[in-house]
Write an enzyme that holds these catalytic residues in place. Sequence first.
Site, PDB file in Angstrom:
ATOM      1  CG  HIS A 225      -5.454   0.337   0.247  1.00 49.52           C
ATOM      2  ND1 HIS A 225      -6.769   0.435  -0.107  1.00 49.52           N
ATOM      3  CD2 HIS A 225      -5.403   0.537   1.583  1.00 49.52           C
ATOM      4  CE1 HIS A 225      -7.491   0.707   0.977  1.00 49.52           C
ATOM      5  NE2 HIS A 225      -6.693   0.762   2.010  1.00 49.52           N
TER       6      HIS A 225
HETATM    7  C1  UD1 Z   1      -3.825   2.966   6.001  1.00 48.36           C
HETATM    8  C2  UD1 Z   1      -4.894   2.391   6.936  1.00 48.36           C
HETATM    9  C3  UD1 Z   1      -5.997   1.740   6.109  1.00 48.36           C
HETATM   10  C4  UD1 Z   1      -6.531   2.698   5.082  1.00 48.36           C
HETATM   11  C5  UD1 Z   1      -5.384   3.207   4.232  1.00 48.36           C
HETATM   12  C6  UD1 Z   1      -5.852   4.203   3.195  1.00 48.36           C
HETATM   13  C7  UD1 Z   1      -4.064   1.542   9.084  1.00 48.36           C
HETATM   14  C8  UD1 Z   1      -3.791   0.317   9.865  1.00 48.36           C
HETATM   15  N1  UD1 Z   1      -4.324   1.339   7.786  1.00 48.36           N
HETATM   16  O1  UD1 Z   1      -3.234   1.880   5.305  1.00 48.36           O
HETATM   17  O2  UD1 Z   1      -7.047   1.373   6.985  1.00 48.36           O
HETATM   18  O3  UD1 Z   1      -7.500   2.045   4.303  1.00 48.36           O
HETATM   19  O4  UD1 Z   1      -4.438   3.855   5.095  1.00 48.36           O
HETATM   20  O5  UD1 Z   1      -4.799   4.641   2.391  1.00 48.36           O
HETATM   21  O6  UD1 Z   1      -4.065   2.618   9.625  1.00 48.36           O
HETATM   22  N2  UD1 Z   1       3.169   5.326   2.283  1.00 48.36           N
HETATM   23  C9  UD1 Z   1       3.706   6.251   1.443  1.00 48.36           C
HETATM   24  N3  UD1 Z   1       3.272   7.544   1.543  1.00 48.36           N
HETATM   25  C10 UD1 Z   1       2.317   7.936   2.444  1.00 48.36           C
HETATM   26  C11 UD1 Z   1       1.795   6.969   3.297  1.00 48.36           C
HETATM   27  C12 UD1 Z   1       2.217   5.676   3.224  1.00 48.36           C
HETATM   28  O7  UD1 Z   1       4.551   5.943   0.622  1.00 48.36           O
HETATM   29  O8  UD1 Z   1       1.960   9.134   2.474  1.00 48.36           O
HETATM   30  C13 UD1 Z   1       3.607   3.921   2.159  1.00 48.36           C
HETATM   31  C14 UD1 Z   1       4.706   3.558   3.140  1.00 48.36           C
HETATM   32  O9  UD1 Z   1       5.542   2.654   2.527  1.00 48.36           O
HETATM   33  C15 UD1 Z   1       3.963   2.848   4.249  1.00 48.36           C
HETATM   34  C16 UD1 Z   1       2.845   2.167   3.471  1.00 48.36           C
HETATM   35  O10 UD1 Z   1       2.505   3.076   2.428  1.00 48.36           O
HETATM   36  O11 UD1 Z   1       4.780   1.981   4.927  1.00 48.36           O
HETATM   37  C17 UD1 Z   1       1.634   1.881   4.290  1.00 48.36           C
HETATM   38  O12 UD1 Z   1       1.176   3.068   4.966  1.00 48.36           O
HETATM   39  P1  UD1 Z   1       0.347   2.929   6.333  1.00 48.36           P
HETATM   40  O13 UD1 Z   1      -0.116   4.247   6.803  1.00 48.36           O
HETATM   41  O14 UD1 Z   1       1.130   2.081   7.285  1.00 48.36           O
HETATM   42  O15 UD1 Z   1      -0.893   2.032   5.921  1.00 48.36           O
HETATM   43  P2  UD1 Z   1      -1.813   2.031   4.611  1.00 48.36           P
HETATM   44  O16 UD1 Z   1      -1.566   0.787   3.859  1.00 48.36           O
HETATM   45  O17 UD1 Z   1      -1.712   3.335   3.879  1.00 48.36           O
END
Ligand code: UD1
Length: 364
Positions: free
Chosen positions: A203
């Site tokens: 991811h």
């Molecule tokens: C975040 C953490 C990363 C961790 C990962 C575990 C940061 C910088 N990154 O990355 O260190 O390893 O979580 O999962 O904090 N989204 C959904 N549903 C959700 C959450 C996110 O669809 O419940 C999608 C959204 O499109 C969002 C994308 O995932 O924009 C990324 O989510 P985000 O929290 O920004 O970062 P992660 O890639 O999940």
Amino acid sequence: MICSVVGARPNFMKMAPVVIEMRRRGMPNMLVHTGQHYDAAMSAVFFDELGMPQPDVFLGVGSGSHADQTARIMVAFEQVCLDRPPELVIVAGDVNSTLACALTAAKLGIPVAHVEAGLRSFDRSMPEEINRVLTDHIADILLTSEPSGAVNLRQEGIAGEKIHFVGNCMIDSLRSHLARAQERKPWVHLGLEPGCYGLVTVHRPSMVDDPAKLEQLRGALCEVARSLPLVFPVHPRTRKRMEALDRRWDPVKLVDPLGYLEFLGLMADARLVLTDSGGIQEETTALGIPCATLRDNTERPVTVELGTNRIAGTTREGIVSAALALLASGGPPPGIPELWDGRAAQRVIDVIARWQDLSNRSEQ
Ligand code: UD1
């Protein structure tokens, strides 16, 4: 009153044993969930399965750019701290919620404790590395999970008396829930046999946001899957990038993100794990399951020195050759790192209780 903060999936298994231990000892505390992760499969399921109390405050910030997400968490968390000022804020890991809440507390003069302090990949292109370094430099109590933590912190000039080697809280959760997870036999409904499949998670933006890298990964997984069935629970970020790439992934079995118990049960009976996650490098080490890390570095060197982890890089050739070598050798004999014994959260709370005593005495 002590305030602990969670926000994203990897926070939940680190903070659950800490919160449970505080409540067992009757310490006044409050749990804040920033809402960085919000899908049921990325958040609610972990509260249920880890036996973690429901958050007292939910900030509901959701997704956004780094600046937008971090800023919205800060504004919302500042109000929480002003309404009910905590004596200490505990944050865990390296996600945006970790830094945002540590920074908010520090600016209000509230002491900060950081669970999983001192890990360093020395790769500033990782958002998590920025979050780790900055959080550690504004924290007052640095709780380290492996020996490299204290070495890194001292090299950065952090005073030794702030650093406490407590062990790995995430492994507390693993040890508490492993038997229940394995009883579920999660491989059955995926049509797999225990010990005869590989488990994949990917991811990180550095891997999935670059279509060329994602294509290398696809090629590698499809090749490995010809020797070993692979199951791949797909993170929402990765799912979006896969849809944009629009290629076939079979014979790799793609599934939705899994809950804690289901994933732990699958990991415990896997032949091999391929991942770019930090936490999974540690969990496979604790379980003695061979792990190939699909990155060029790790901030968790003890998993390579002592555990089952191997750095495979991100190219198709690197991933395939690491996976096939681990399959052929069965991996090195595993060792369990020091203090990954299921009692790290007790040591965290011992440190915090001593800190409370000292601050109460100095106020008198
Ligand atoms: C975040 C953490 C990363 C961790 C990962 C575990 C940061 C910088 N990154 O990355 O260190 O390893 O979580 O999962 O904090 N989204 C959904 N549903 C959700 C959450 C996110 O669809 O419940 C999608 C959204 O499109 C969002 C994308 O995932 O924009 C990324 O989510 P985000 O929290 O920004 O970062 P992660 O890639 O999940």
